[in-house]
Design a protein around this motif. Structure first.
Motif, short mmCIF file in Angstrom:
data_model
loop_
_atom_site.label_atom_id
_atom_site.label_comp_id
_atom_site.label_asym_id
_atom_site.label_seq_id
_atom_site.Cartn_x
_atom_site.Cartn_y
_atom_site.Cartn_z
N LEU A 1 0.66 -1.53 -0.14
CA LEU A 1 -0.13 0.08 -0.40
C LEU A 1 1.09 1.58 -0.06
O LEU A 1 2.04 1.25 0.42
CB LEU A 1 -0.72 0.14 1.38
N PRO A 2 0.46 2.14 -0.57
CA PRO A 2 1.40 3.76 -0.74
C PRO A 2 1.00 3.93 0.56
O PRO A 2 -0.01 3.88 1.54
CB PRO A 2 0.69 4.66 -1.99
N GLY A 3 2.21 4.95 0.70
CA GLY A 3 2.31 5.70 2.17
C GLY A 3 1.68 7.33 1.32
O GLY A 3 1.39 7.66 0.46
N ARG A 4 1.58 8.08 2.76
CA ARG A 4 0.83 9.79 2.76
C ARG A 4 1.49 10.78 1.27
O ARG A 4 0.90 11.20 1.15
CB ARG A 4 0.45 9.64 3.90
N ASP A 5 2.67 10.37 1.90
CA ASP A 5 4.09 11.09 0.79
C ASP A 5 3.93 10.85 -0.62
O ASP A 5 5.21 10.84 -0.96
CB ASP A 5 5.19 11.56 2.03
N VAL A 6 3.41 9.30 -1.18
CA VAL A 6 3.83 9.03 -2.16
C VAL A 6 3.45 10.04 -3.51
O VAL A 6 2.31 11.10 -3.41
CB VAL A 6 2.94 7.52 -2.62
N ASP A 7 4.20 10.74 -4.39
CA ASP A 7 4.12 11.35 -5.36
C ASP A 7 4.69 10.67 -6.53
O ASP A 7 4.27 9.99 -7.52
CB ASP A 7 4.65 12.23 -4.92
N ALA A 8 5.62 10.84 -6.93
CA ALA A 8 6.42 10.98 -8.39
C ALA A 8 6.18 9.04 -8.67
O ALA A 8 7.31 8.66 -8.09
CB ALA A 8 6.81 11.03 -9.03
N VAL A 9 5.47 8.20 -9.17
CA VAL A 9 5.28 7.44 -9.76
C VAL A 9 5.09 6.73 -11.14
O VAL A 9 4.93 7.41 -12.27
CB VAL A 9 3.74 6.12 -9.40
N MET B 1 -5.14 -1.87 -2.56
CA MET B 1 -6.26 -0.20 -2.27
C MET B 1 -7.47 -0.54 -2.54
O MET B 1 -8.32 -0.27 -1.79
CB MET B 1 -5.71 0.46 -3.37
N SER B 2 -7.91 -1.48 -3.89
CA SER B 2 -8.99 -1.36 -4.09
C SER B 2 -9.91 -2.07 -2.62
O SER B 2 -10.58 -2.47 -2.29
CB SER B 2 -9.06 -2.56 -5.37
N ARG B 3 -9.07 -3.39 -2.33
CA ARG B 3 -9.70 -4.22 -1.14
C ARG B 3 -9.61 -3.86 0.18
O ARG B 3 -10.16 -3.95 0.56
CB ARG B 3 -8.68 -5.40 -1.02
N GLN B 4 -8.72 -2.96 -0.04
CA GLN B 4 -8.88 -2.08 1.24
C GLN B 4 -9.93 -1.34 2.34
O GLN B 4 -9.80 -0.91 3.19
CB GLN B 4 -7.74 -1.88 1.55
#
Length: 493
Positions: free
Chosen positions: A253-261, A409-412
Motif C-alpha cells: 500500500l502507498p504512504g501519504r507522501d507518495v508522489d512521482a510513480v 488499495m481496492s481491497r482495503q
C-alpha cells in the motif's frame, strides 16, 4: 540473438547456489552436476524421430526435465532473498534456467501437437487444482478396449481403421502396436498441490510452535478458555483468541507522501514466467501530488480514443516476440484477450525476444529503480521481472526498488469492493477498480494492453488517493503510513 556468454557466467555461479540451496522446492536433493551438464543456451528438449514411440519417449523425457528444472527455479527466490550473508551474488542462474525452460515448454507443446497430428492422442486443456494442464486421452478413432485404458492401439486390428493406423500401415517404419499415455500425463497440478500442502503444514507447525512458546513465556496470561496471548492481551472475536490474519498485500500500500510513480503493465503468453514470454510492456509516469512536469508533451494518442492523457507523461509501448516454435503453435486465448496474435510475432519476422535483449532489460530496470513503480496485482509483474530482467532481483534485494500495488488499495480502501456472492473477496479487478474510481467509462472494458491498462490504473489511483485524503482515510487514516510506502527490501519507509 542474445550474447550466449552469460549462460557460462550463470553456470559459474553454481557453487554459490549449491552451498546455499542443497534441495529444491519439493525437498529433493539437487544434482548440481546435472544442472551444469545442461546446454541452457541451445536447448534442453528432446528432438525425436517421427515415430509414435519416439514421440512418446521424447515427451516423457521432456516432462521429466521440466519437473526437475521447475522445482529448482521455484526454490531460487526463497534462497536468494534469505541469503542474508549475500553469499549468492547474482540471480542470473535462475534466469538462465527459466530461459531454457521456456524453450523446453515450447518443445513439449510441439510434441503434444505432433502427437495429435499423428493421432497418437487427443489433448484437452483442463483446470486441475492450481494449474491448467494438458490431459492426454486416447485418439477417438483408435477404439481402445476397456481393458486397455490409457493405451492407444495402433495395430489396426480393432475398432476400425483410423487416420493414425493408415499412417502406420503406409510407413516403412515398424511402429509399436501401442503407445502408453499414462506415463506421459502432465503432473504439474499434482506437484503444485503437494507443494502447497507442505507449505500449509509448515505454517501450521510454525503457528503451533509460536503458540507453545507464548504459553511457556506467558504462564497464566490467557483469556478465559483461550490460548496465551502476546503481552497478556485479551482476545477479541471468539473464545479461542483467534485474530484475523492481516493481508500480506498490505505491505504494497502507498504512504501519504507518495508522489512521482511509474505505472507498468505487461502482457504475456501465459501466467508462468518460467514457461511463457513477455510480449507487450506499457508504462507511463504520473505525479500523485505535485504538478505535472513542465515541458512534457501535452497529449498522447492511446489506442482508445476516449482516453485522455491528463496528468500522465513519458508514455512508452514496447512490443516483443516469441521463438518460431511458439509462434507456429499460435495462442488463441491471448489473441482473443489482447488482440496480439503470436503467429505474427516470431523472431523470424523481426521481433526481438525480451529475454534475449539485454539493452531492453537494462532500459526497463533503469526506469524501475528511478521511482516507485505501480502495478495492479504487482506480484505478477514482480515474478516476471525476477526471471526476465538482468539485475532486477539484485536491485530488489538491495532495496533499490519500491513496489506499490493498486489491488490492495481496492481491497482495503474502496467501499465498492465489498464481498458478494459473485465475488467473495470483493471485485478488485483492474476493470472494476478503474470504473469505480472514474478512470474508465462503464460502457467500456479494460483493454488488456500494457500502456492502456497502466494509464487507467494510474488515473484510478490518483482519483482514489485524492478522495482518501479529503476523507482522512487510507494513508491519512489512523493506520496509514508515512513516507512513500510500498514494498521494498533492506530498508524501512
Amino acid at each position: 540473438m542474445t550474447d550466449r556468454a552469460w549462460f557460462d557466467a550463470a553456470k559459474g555461479d553454481i557453487p554459490q547456489w549449491a552451498a546455499s540451496m542443497p534441495k529444491d522446492a519439493d525437498g529433493t536433493t539437487i544434482d548440481w552436476d546435472w544442472v551444469r551438464s545442461l546446454d541452457l543456451a541451445h536447448g534442453v528438449g528432446t528432438i525425436p524421430e517421427s515415430t509414435p514411440q519416439s514421440i512418446h519417449d521424447a515427451l516423457k523425457a521432456d516432462y521429466a526435465t521440466r519437473e526437475r528444472l521447475e522445482s529448482i527455479i521455484a526454490q531460487c527466490n526463497s534462497a536468494f532473498m534469505t541469503d542474508f550473508d549475500r553469499f549468492i551474488g547474482s540471480y542470473r542462474l535462475p534466469r538462465a534456467l527459466a530461459y531454457a525452460n521456456r524453450r523446453l515448454n515450447d518443445n513439449i507443446n510441439t510434441l503434444l501437437h505432433l502427437g495429435e497430428q499423428q493421432h497418437l492422442w487427443a489433448v484437452s486443456r483442463e483446470r486441475r487444482g492450481r494449474a491448467t494442464i494438458a490431459v492426454l486421452k486416447p485418439y477417438s478413432g483408435s477404439g481402445p478396449s476397456n481393458d486397455d485404458q490409457g493405451m492407444l492401439d495402433l495395430s489396426g486390428e480393432a475398432g476400425g481403421t483410423s487416420a493414425g493406423n493408415t499412417a502406420a500401415e503406409n510407413s516403412d517404419v515398424k511402429f509399436p502396436t501401442t503407445v502408453a499415455l499414462d506415463d506421459i500425463q502432465d503432473r504439474t497440478a499434482a506437484i503444485l498441490d503437494a507443494r502447497a500442502e507442505r507449505r500449509k503444514a509448515q505454517r501450521f507447525q510454525k503457528r503451533a510452535g509460536d503458540a507453545a512458546m507464548a504459553r511457556a513465556n506467558l504462564s497464566g496470561a490467557t483469556s478465559p478458555g483461550g490460548a496465551a496471548l502476546p503481552g497478556g492481551a485479551a482476545a477479541s472475536g471468539n473464545a479461542t483468541g483467534h485474530h484475523p490474519k492481516p493481508d500480506w498485500r498490505d505491505a504494497y500500500l502507498p504512504g501519504r507522501d507518495v508522489d512521482a510513480v511509474m505505472g507498468i503493465d505487461i502482457e504475456t503468453t501465459g501466467i508462468d514466467p518460467a514457461r511463457d514470454y513477455i510480449i507487450d510492456v506499457g508504462f507511463e509516469f504520473m505525479n500523485m501530488a505535485s504538478p505535472r512536469p513542465a515541458g512534457e508533451p501535452e497529449t498522447y494518442a492511446y489506442e482508445q480514443g476516449y482516453y485522455a492523457a491528463g496528468d500522465a507523461y513519458g508514455q512508452s509501448r514496447l512490443a516483443f516476440g516469441v521463438p518460431p516454435e511458439n509462434a507456429a503453435l499460435g495462442n488463441a486465448l491471448i489473441a482473443k484477450l489482447t488482440g496480439i496474435d503470436v503467429r505474427g510475432r516470431s523472431s523470424e519476422a523481426g521481433y526481438r525476444l525480451f529475454d534475449e535483449w539485454p539493452q531492453a532489460q537494462a532500459g526497463l530496470l533503469a526506469r524501475l529503480t528511478q521511482q516507485p513503480y505501480v502495478a495492479h496485482n504487482a506480484t505478477f509483474e514482480h515474478s516476471w521481472f525476477m526471471l526476465n530482467v538482468a539485475g532486477y532481483a539484485e536491485s530488489y534485494r538491495a532495496g533499490r526498488i519500491t513496489i506499490i500495488d493498486t489491488l490492495p488499495m481496492s481491497r482495503q480502501w474502496d467501499p465498492g469492493a465489498v464481498p458478494t456472492n459473485e465475488h467473495p473477496y470483493g471485485d478488485s479487478t483492474l476493470d472494476a477498480y478503474a470504473k469505480r474510481q472514474g478512470a474508465l467509462d462503464s460502457a467500456h472494458n479494460e483493454r488488456h494492453l500494457g500502456l492502456e491498462d497502466s494509464h487507467i490504473m494510474l488515473v484510478a489511483m490518483k482519483h482514489h488517493l485524492a478522495a482518501l485524503k479529503a476523507q482522512r482515510k487510507g494513508p491519512w487514516g489512523s493506520t496509514g503510513r508515512a513516507g512513500v510506502g510500498g514494498k521494498s527490501c533492506g530498508r524501512k519507509r
